[in-house]
Design an enzyme around this catalytic site. Structure first.
Site, PDB file in Angstrom:
ATOM      1  N   LYS A 241     -15.852 -16.042  51.163  1.00  0.00           N
ATOM      2  CA  LYS A 241     -16.554 -17.230  50.659  1.00  0.00           C
ATOM      3  C   LYS A 241     -16.294 -18.374  51.624  1.00  0.00           C
ATOM      4  CE  LYS A 241     -19.052 -18.362  47.036  1.00  0.00           C
ATOM      5  NZ  LYS A 241     -19.878 -17.492  46.175  1.00  0.00           N
TER       6      LYS A 241
ATOM      7  N   ASP B 148     -24.882 -20.499  47.913  1.00  0.00           N
ATOM      8  CA  ASP B 148     -24.150 -20.711  46.655  1.00  0.00           C
ATOM      9  C   ASP B 148     -24.521 -22.145  46.251  1.00  0.00           C
ATOM     10  OD1 ASP B 148     -21.866 -19.371  44.925  1.00  0.00           O
ATOM     11  OD2 ASP B 148     -21.256 -21.452  45.124  1.00  0.00           O
TER      12      ASP B 148
END
Ligand code: NDP
Ligand code: 2IT
Length: 444
Positions: A126, A166
């Site tokens: 991430k 995201d």
């Protein structure tokens, strides 16, 4: 002290200032107790849990960018490469002022298990930045994305680490990021997913997380003798996940009466109008007050409130810890029968326990929102074979992956005597795959 308790104590000590990461690790390790106890000697010998909770590496960098008036700003950029035991690191980029290392570590950790559940060969990672895209011009967002990739390009690649979107990162940002990678490296490769359809993106990737959430929900409801048709649903968020969750829920015969953004929320008794929502959020990038302006029958309220609306099912699709114990009590008191997470860790540990103890069906984001990253992996497959699949083909694959995840987590929970505990089922099933790969590949 048990192996799980030892590792938890050490994680708490080493990461005391990262509450979201501690929350994610606590949830996972608590539900792995039974599995770990059954394999304690084998796991201890190779320090499996200690390695599982420590990212492979964290890259932090400075991102200087120039606004439209010529002023220079400095943001912090990150990529957490958590675990690549089963495939290249894979996971989104988040641009939001709340981003710091702890948030990205929690998201990267969750991603490891989620990606394992998809059955596809992707590891977990991430990244992101504390940059806030709200109120920025397209040119400012472009310059920021170019500055971000000017550093990140060294660490990513189609077989190394493949970021995507995201919160705060959608098609526009992915396009600018991809362009800069190509410009710097001269390489045209599938090192990002969520790309535009004219340059290697996959049909259905935009819709995939929301659609996947509903396919997953359909299957969980079926396993429990329930269905979606004619049910009232409440949804939080008004971004990528919420929008396409609402669209698919309504296609399946449910009525979604709420959505929310970072300043307020909408109650629309006629059901959220997805075309209006998309116009407000995807085209105009405006506040939900604009939705109310276009739908006079709807109510707009400032602040937080979607969980106070009476519903059959709830879908938190905005951000972490947006559904707390008080919200859980309100949902139960109002007769809610299922909570299906579209966001990552939107429900606090206390709220999750309360919902489960009160007979509410509950599925964790790492299972129910896996359709986005699964379709990203399908985009990687298409890029590798230099072909594009039809929308029907991608949607069929997404559906079968999401039904499969529901069945897998249900079976895993049952195998360990925790029937219906889908949190435990998801953590166990994801862990089993990653653990086997880590053990087979030796200590590293
Ligand atoms: P978007 O940026 O498209 O939308 C996020 C929405 O949530 C927006 O409506 C935003 O409000 C609202 N929001 C964001 N932060 C907060 C906050 N701190 N408080 C209140 N509201 C907030 O993001 P996504 O829809 O992509 O992501 C939503 C969630 O789903 C996240 O948890 C993400 O990690 C998760 N997720 C996303 C996937 C994807 O493919 N995109 C895949 C799997 C999970 P505003 O409109 O005001 O900005
Ligand atoms: O949380 C997630 O799974 C995502 N933001 C999607 C990641 C991806 O690589 O598509």
């Amino acid at each position: 002290m048990s192996y799980v308790d030892e590792v938890l104590a050490s994680v708490q000590q080493k990461n005391a200032h990262e509450p979201e990461f501690l929350q994610a690790v606590t949830e996972v390790l608590e539900s792995l107790r039974v599995v770990v106890e059954a394999h304690e000697e084998e796991y201890r010998k190779v320090a499996l849990l200690e390695r599982l909770v420590e990212p492979d590496r964290i890259i932090t960098f400075r991102v200087p960018w120039t606004d439209d008036k010529g002023a220079v700003h400095v943001q912090r950029g990150y990529r957490v490469q958590f675990n690549n035991a089963i495939g290249p690191y894979k996971g989104g980029l988040r641009f939001h002022p709340s981003v710091y290392q702890g948030i990205l570590k929690f998201l990267g950790f969750e991603q490891v298990f989620k990606n394992a559940l998809t059955t596809l060969p992707i590891g977990g990672g991430k990244g992101g930045s504390d940059f806030d895209p709200h109120g920025k011009s397209d040119a400012e967002v472009m310059r920021f994305c170019q500055a971000f990739m000017t550093e990140l390009y060294k660490y990513v690649g189609a077989d190394i680490d493949v970021p995507a979107g995201d919160i705060g990162v959608g098609g526009r940002e992915v396009g600018y990021l991809f362009g800069q990678y190509k410009r710097i490296t001269g390489s045209y490769e599938g090192m990002l997913t969520g790309k535009g359809l004219t340059f290697g993106g996959s049909l259905i990737r935009t819709q995939a997380t929301g659609y996947g959430l509903l396919y997953h929900t359909e299957e969980i409801l079926k396993l429990n003798g329930k269905e979606l048709k004619d049910k009232i649903c409440v949804v939080s968020g008004a971004g990528n996940v919420a929008t396409y969750a609402i669209e698919k829920a309504q296609q399946l015969g449910a009525k979604c009466v709420t959505c929310s953004d970072s300043t307020g929320w909408i109650y629309d008794p006629d059901g959220i109008d997805v075309a209006v929502l998309r116009d407000v959020k995807e085209v105009k990038r405006a506040r939900l007050t604009e939705y109310k302006a276009q739908r006079p029958n709807a109510e707009y309220h400032e602040g937080k409130g979607v969980w106070t609306v009476k519903c059959d099912y709830a879908f938190p699709c905005a951000t972490q810890n947006e559904l707390d114990l008080e919200d859980a009590k309100t949902l139960v008191a109002n007769g809610c029968q299922g909570v299906f997470e579209g966001a990552n860790m939107p429900t606090t540990l206390e709220a999750t326990k309360y919902l489960q103890d009160n007979g509410v069906l509950f599925t964790p984001g790492k299972a129910s929102n896996a359709g986005g990253v699964a379709t990203s992996a399908l985009e990687m497959s298409q890029n590798s074979e230099r072909l594009s699949w039809s929308a029907e083909e991608v949607d069929e694959k997404l559906k079968s992956i999401m039904y499969g995840i529901a069945d897998t987590i249900s079976d895993a929970a049952e195998r360990y005597g925790m029937k219906g505990n889908y949190v435990a089922g998801a953590n166990i099933a994801g862990f089993e795959k990653v653990a086997a790969a880590m053990i087979a590949q030796g200590v590293y």
